[in-house]
Design a protein around this motif. Structure first.
Motif, PDB file in Angstrom:
ATOM      1  N   GLU A  95       6.843   6.611   8.065  1.00  0.00           N
ATOM      2  CA  GLU A  95       5.594   6.200   8.716  1.00  0.00           C
ATOM      3  C   GLU A  95       4.449   7.105   8.281  1.00  0.00           C
ATOM      4  O   GLU A  95       4.506   8.319   8.458  1.00  0.00           O
ATOM      5  N   ARG A  96       3.419   6.512   7.696  1.00  0.00           N
ATOM      6  CA  ARG A  96       2.215   7.250   7.305  1.00  0.00           C
ATOM      7  C   ARG A  96       1.005   6.451   7.783  1.00  0.00           C
ATOM      8  O   ARG A  96       1.150   5.348   8.299  1.00  0.00           O
ATOM      9  N   SER A  97      -0.181   6.985   7.583  1.00  0.00           N
ATOM     10  CA  SER A  97      -1.379   6.297   8.073  1.00  0.00           C
ATOM     11  C   SER A  97      -1.714   5.102   7.175  1.00  0.00           C
ATOM     12  O   SER A  97      -1.303   5.045   6.006  1.00  0.00           O
ATOM     13  N   ALA A  98      -2.512   4.201   7.731  1.00  0.00           N
ATOM     14  CA  ALA A  98      -2.951   3.031   6.962  1.00  0.00           C
ATOM     15  C   ALA A  98      -3.706   3.471   5.708  1.00  0.00           C
ATOM     16  O   ALA A  98      -3.522   2.896   4.628  1.00  0.00           O
ATOM     17  N   GLU A  99      -4.497   4.533   5.836  1.00  0.00           N
ATOM     18  CA  GLU A  99      -5.280   5.016   4.674  1.00  0.00           C
ATOM     19  C   GLU A  99      -4.333   5.511   3.577  1.00  0.00           C
ATOM     20  O   GLU A  99      -4.546   5.256   2.390  1.00  0.00           O
ATOM     21  N   SER A 100      -3.289   6.242   3.986  1.00  0.00           N
ATOM     22  CA  SER A 100      -2.332   6.727   2.983  1.00  0.00           C
ATOM     23  C   SER A 100      -1.642   5.552   2.298  1.00  0.00           C
ATOM     24  O   SER A 100      -1.544   5.510   1.065  1.00  0.00           O
ATOM     25  N   TYR A 101      -1.174   4.604   3.109  1.00  0.00           N
ATOM     26  CA  TYR A 101      -0.502   3.438   2.522  1.00  0.00           C
ATOM     27  C   TYR A 101      -1.411   2.749   1.501  1.00  0.00           C
ATOM     28  O   TYR A 101      -0.986   2.349   0.433  1.00  0.00           O
ATOM     29  N   ARG A 102      -2.692   2.634   1.871  1.00  0.00           N
ATOM     30  CA  ARG A 102      -3.638   1.969   0.988  1.00  0.00           C
ATOM     31  C   ARG A 102      -3.820   2.747  -0.318  1.00  0.00           C
ATOM     32  O   ARG A 102      -3.827   2.192  -1.418  1.00  0.00           O
ATOM     33  N   ALA A 103      -3.904   4.079  -0.193  1.00  0.00           N
ATOM     34  CA  ALA A 103      -4.108   4.919  -1.379  1.00  0.00           C
ATOM     35  C   ALA A 103      -2.902   4.834  -2.335  1.00  0.00           C
ATOM     36  O   ALA A 103      -3.078   4.774  -3.556  1.00  0.00           O
ATOM     37  N   TYR A 104      -1.696   4.795  -1.787  1.00  0.00           N
ATOM     38  CA  TYR A 104      -0.509   4.693  -2.663  1.00  0.00           C
ATOM     39  C   TYR A 104      -0.508   3.336  -3.371  1.00  0.00           C
ATOM     40  O   TYR A 104      -0.132   3.228  -4.535  1.00  0.00           O
ATOM     41  N   TYR A 105      -0.930   2.310  -2.625  1.00  0.00           N
ATOM     42  CA  TYR A 105      -0.967   0.962  -3.208  1.00  0.00           C
ATOM     43  C   TYR A 105      -1.960   0.927  -4.368  1.00  0.00           C
ATOM     44  O   TYR A 105      -1.663   0.410  -5.448  1.00  0.00           O
ATOM     45  N   GLU A 106      -3.116   1.526  -4.122  1.00  0.00           N
ATOM     46  CA  GLU A 106      -4.135   1.525  -5.178  1.00  0.00           C
ATOM     47  C   GLU A 106      -3.701   2.353  -6.384  1.00  0.00           C
ATOM     48  O   GLU A 106      -4.098   2.084  -7.517  1.00  0.00           O
ATOM     49  N   ALA A 107      -2.847   3.341  -6.140  1.00  0.00           N
ATOM     50  CA  ALA A 107      -2.338   4.157  -7.256  1.00  0.00           C
ATOM     51  C   ALA A 107      -1.265   3.417  -8.059  1.00  0.00           C
ATOM     52  O   ALA A 107      -0.905   3.853  -9.158  1.00  0.00           O
ATOM     53  N   GLY A 108      -0.719   2.318  -7.505  1.00  0.00           N
ATOM     54  CA  GLY A 108       0.233   1.534  -8.287  1.00  0.00           C
ATOM     55  C   GLY A 108       1.584   1.269  -7.636  1.00  0.00           C
ATOM     56  O   GLY A 108       2.451   0.642  -8.244  1.00  0.00           O
ATOM     57  N   ALA A 109       1.787   1.740  -6.398  1.00  0.00           N
ATOM     58  CA  ALA A 109       3.040   1.399  -5.699  1.00  0.00           C
ATOM     59  C   ALA A 109       2.863   0.004  -5.115  1.00  0.00           C
ATOM     60  O   ALA A 109       1.862  -0.264  -4.464  1.00  0.00           O
ATOM     61  N   GLU A 110       3.805  -0.882  -5.405  1.00  0.00           N
ATOM     62  CA  GLU A 110       3.614  -2.277  -4.974  1.00  0.00           C
ATOM     63  C   GLU A 110       4.567  -2.720  -3.882  1.00  0.00           C
ATOM     64  O   GLU A 110       4.418  -3.794  -3.321  1.00  0.00           O
ATOM     65  N   ARG A 111       5.591  -1.895  -3.654  1.00  0.00           N
ATOM     66  CA  ARG A 111       6.606  -2.316  -2.674  1.00  0.00           C
ATOM     67  C   ARG A 111       6.872  -1.163  -1.717  1.00  0.00           C
ATOM     68  O   ARG A 111       6.761   0.005  -2.110  1.00  0.00           O
ATOM     69  N   TYR A 112       7.271  -1.500  -0.504  1.00  0.00           N
ATOM     70  CA  TYR A 112       7.530  -0.463   0.494  1.00  0.00           C
ATOM     71  C   TYR A 112       8.720  -0.875   1.364  1.00  0.00           C
ATOM     72  O   TYR A 112       8.750  -1.987   1.884  1.00  0.00           O
ATOM     73  N   GLU A 155       0.904  -3.439   8.779  1.00  0.00           N
ATOM     74  CA  GLU A 155      -0.166  -2.857   7.979  1.00  0.00           C
ATOM     75  C   GLU A 155       0.185  -2.922   6.480  1.00  0.00           C
ATOM     76  O   GLU A 155      -0.636  -3.280   5.644  1.00  0.00           O
ATOM     77  N   LEU A 156       1.418  -2.563   6.157  1.00  0.00           N
ATOM     78  CA  LEU A 156       1.862  -2.608   4.762  1.00  0.00           C
ATOM     79  C   LEU A 156       1.704  -4.023   4.194  1.00  0.00           C
ATOM     80  O   LEU A 156       1.270  -4.215   3.059  1.00  0.00           O
ATOM     81  N   LYS A 157       2.060  -4.999   5.029  1.00  0.00           N
ATOM     82  CA  LYS A 157       1.914  -6.399   4.610  1.00  0.00           C
ATOM     83  C   LYS A 157       0.464  -6.757   4.359  1.00  0.00           C
ATOM     84  O   LYS A 157       0.131  -7.386   3.366  1.00  0.00           O
ATOM     85  N   ARG A 158      -0.383  -6.339   5.313  1.00  0.00           N
ATOM     86  CA  ARG A 158      -1.816  -6.631   5.183  1.00  0.00           C
ATOM     87  C   ARG A 158      -2.386  -6.070   3.887  1.00  0.00           C
ATOM     88  O   ARG A 158      -3.200  -6.683   3.220  1.00  0.00           O
ATOM     89  N   ILE A 159      -1.941  -4.851   3.532  1.00  0.00           N
ATOM     90  CA  ILE A 159      -2.466  -4.203   2.317  1.00  0.00           C
ATOM     91  C   ILE A 159      -2.064  -4.983   1.067  1.00  0.00           C
ATOM     92  O   ILE A 159      -2.795  -5.010   0.082  1.00  0.00           O
ATOM     93  N   GLY A 160      -0.917  -5.634   1.125  1.00  0.00           N
ATOM     94  CA  GLY A 160      -0.500  -6.428  -0.018  1.00  0.00           C
ATOM     95  C   GLY A 160       0.832  -6.011  -0.626  1.00  0.00           C
ATOM     96  O   GLY A 160       1.259  -6.558  -1.645  1.00  0.00           O
ATOM     97  N   TYR A 161       1.481  -5.021  -0.006  1.00  0.00           N
ATOM     98  CA  TYR A 161       2.804  -4.608  -0.493  1.00  0.00           C
ATOM     99  C   TYR A 161       3.810  -5.749  -0.343  1.00  0.00           C
ATOM    100  O   TYR A 161       3.699  -6.567   0.585  1.00  0.00           O
ATOM    101  N   GLN A 162       4.791  -5.785  -1.226  1.00  0.00           N
ATOM    102  CA  GLN A 162       6.017  -6.535  -0.956  1.00  0.00           C
ATOM    103  C   GLN A 162       6.793  -5.631  -0.006  1.00  0.00           C
ATOM    104  O   GLN A 162       7.093  -4.484  -0.347  1.00  0.00           O
ATOM    105  N   VAL A 163       7.105  -6.139   1.176  1.00  0.00           N
ATOM    106  CA  VAL A 163       7.628  -5.277   2.235  1.00  0.00           C
ATOM    107  C   VAL A 163       9.106  -5.537   2.492  1.00  0.00           C
ATOM    108  O   VAL A 163       9.558  -6.685   2.490  1.00  0.00           O
ATOM    109  N   GLY A 164       9.839  -4.451   2.717  1.00  0.00           N
ATOM    110  CA  GLY A 164      11.235  -4.564   3.133  1.00  0.00           C
ATOM    111  C   GLY A 164      11.418  -3.929   4.488  1.00  0.00           C
ATOM    112  O   GLY A 164      10.957  -2.812   4.715  1.00  0.00           O
ATOM    113  N   CYS A 165      12.056  -4.667   5.412  1.00  0.00           N
ATOM    114  CA  CYS A 165      12.434  -4.041   6.686  1.00  0.00           C
ATOM    115  C   CYS A 165      13.957  -4.106   6.767  1.00  0.00           C
ATOM    116  O   CYS A 165      14.612  -4.391   5.764  1.00  0.00           O
ATOM    117  N   GLY A 166      14.522  -3.828   7.928  1.00  0.00           N
ATOM    118  CA  GLY A 166      15.974  -3.890   8.029  1.00  0.00           C
ATOM    119  C   GLY A 166      16.502  -3.050   9.159  1.00  0.00           C
ATOM    120  O   GLY A 166      15.733  -2.406   9.870  1.00  0.00           O
TER     121      GLY A 166
END
Ligand code: SAH
Length: 374
Positions: free
Chosen positions: A154-171, A202-213
């Motif tokens: 669990e990290r902040s929405a801003e962090s999640y967004r920054a990782y996505y913009e850096a090139g991470a596409e899945r979480y 939030e991860l979904k909103r940002i655009g990540y392909q998301v995995g839960c479980g």
């Protein structure tokens, strides 16, 4: 009262119709899931698995996607009662990989045909956002044709967004259990189901392909908890779902609790495949730990992903979430070849591909293979 043979047959037929309904409509009610789970038997499971295989083959043929798991830190600020690397486990020998070590895992992985790297770890504040962004960028620039998956809690929405913009596409962020009361039996008060779910949305909103479980057979888990997990999947519609049996770790409060079973895990894999026909569904290491043929059986129950370990051999036995974890003594290349043989022997094959989730054509009946990929 003992049931007659014809009564048992009638019951099994009623349960099979529920499975047919799930295949057709991709959802059931909580009561229907409970009925299926509580009354399952070997014949019903076989009926389910055959359908699940047919659906997975319509979308993915007999391909199995590889994800290379890089367990880059076992420091964790959390204290989940089930987890061997929880903060309070003073016996855990802690380690962190440097950016250079992580990159050399990717290099080795790339040579072995991996096109997805999963960076997983405890919740370790040592790696700042800028450290993680640098690592993501470095991997992306050396391996532009690869996908990066993060699994760092669990990290902040801003962090999640920054990782996505850096090139991470899945979480990957397992919700662990979708029932609030059960969640609080597995975690200290500082952690809440609400926050976990918010992170996933939030991860979904940002655009990540998301995995839960979730874990199967975690202490205190009831059938209605499992039904809640399945209903949550229906709501979230994740691209990936990771499930595996709970396995006790000797240095945790749950040391004496019984493991979950492979049998129930497989049944749930089958149900999830029918609910989310195009989902990425791994046959997990925990499943392979509880049953020596667990990963093969997971694929035959509807799974389409395996996640061999790419971590350096010298740290593998330190990332011990549960006891008896398999493959801790192996080199990456050994794991890669071992898993290939295992898949081939049950009629499937590993592919060298990023393995993105297929897009579901809303108009389709869910059984045709869509041509477009994400
Ligand atoms: N810190 C990250 C990664 C957690 S480890 C996060 O919070 O997402 C990945 C998964 O291993 C967990 O989500 C949990 O479902 C599973 N796990 C942990 N302990 C386990 C145990 N004792 N038995 C089976 N699975 C376990």
């Amino acid at each position: 009262m003992k049931q007659t043979v014809s009564e048992i047959k009638e019951d099994t037929n009623r349960l099979k119709r529920l499975i047919d309904k799930l295949e057709l409509e991709h959802q059931l009610s909580s009561d229907e899931y409970i009925t299926l789970i509580d009354n399952r038997n070997a014949a019903l499971s076989e009926y389910l698995f055959e359908k699940a295989r047919r659906v997975r083959e319509a979308y993915y043929g007999t391909d199995v996607y590889l994800r290379g798991l890089i367990e880059f830190t076992n420091y964790c600020k959390n204290d989940c009662y089930y987890c061997g690397i929880r903060r309070s486990n003073k016996n855990a020998e802690r380690y962190r990989l440097t950016e250079e070590q992580i990159l050399s895992c990717c290099e080795e992985g790339y040579r072995l045909g991996f096109r997805t790297f999963v960076l997983q770890g405890g919740e370790d504040g040592y790696y700042s956002d800028s450290d993680l962004i640098a690592i993501i960028r470095a991997i992306k620039s050396s391996f532009p044709d690869c996908a990066i998956t993060l699994s760092i809690g669990e990290r902040s929405a801003e962090s999640y967004r920054a990782y996505y913009e850096a090139g991470a596409e899945r979480y990957l962020l397992r919700h662990e259990t979708a029932d609030g009361a059960h969640y609080s039996k597995l975690h200290p008060e500082s952690m809440t189901l609400e926050n976990r779910k918010d992170c996933l949305w939030e991860l979904k909103r940002i655009g990540y392909q998301v995995g839960c479980g979730f874990m199967v057979g975690s202490p205190g888990q009831s059938t209605s908890n499992l039904a809640a997990d399945l209903i949550f999947l229906q709501e979230l519609q994740p691209q990936m779902v990771g499930i595996g049996p709970f396995i006790p770790h000797h240095d945790t409060p749950f040391a004496k609790e019984p493991s979950g079973t492979a049998e129930l895990t497989l049944f749930l894999l089958g149900l999830i495949r029918l609910m989310l026909p195009a989902v990425l569904l791994p046959a997990t290491t925990a499943l392979g730990t509880i049953d020596p043929m667990g990963r093969e059986k997971g694929i035959l129950a509807g799974g389409n992903v395996v996640m061999p370990n790419l971590s350096p051999r010298e740290v593998r036995d330190k990332y011990l979430l549960y006891d008896n974890k398999i493959c801790t003594g192996d080199e990456a290349a050994e794991c890669r070849h071992c898993i290939e043989g295992r898949m081939n022997r049950v009629g499937y094959q590993i592919v060298v591909a990023r393995g993105d989730a297929k897009l579901i054509n809303q108009e389709s009946d869910g059984t045709r293979c869509p041509s477009e990929t994400l």
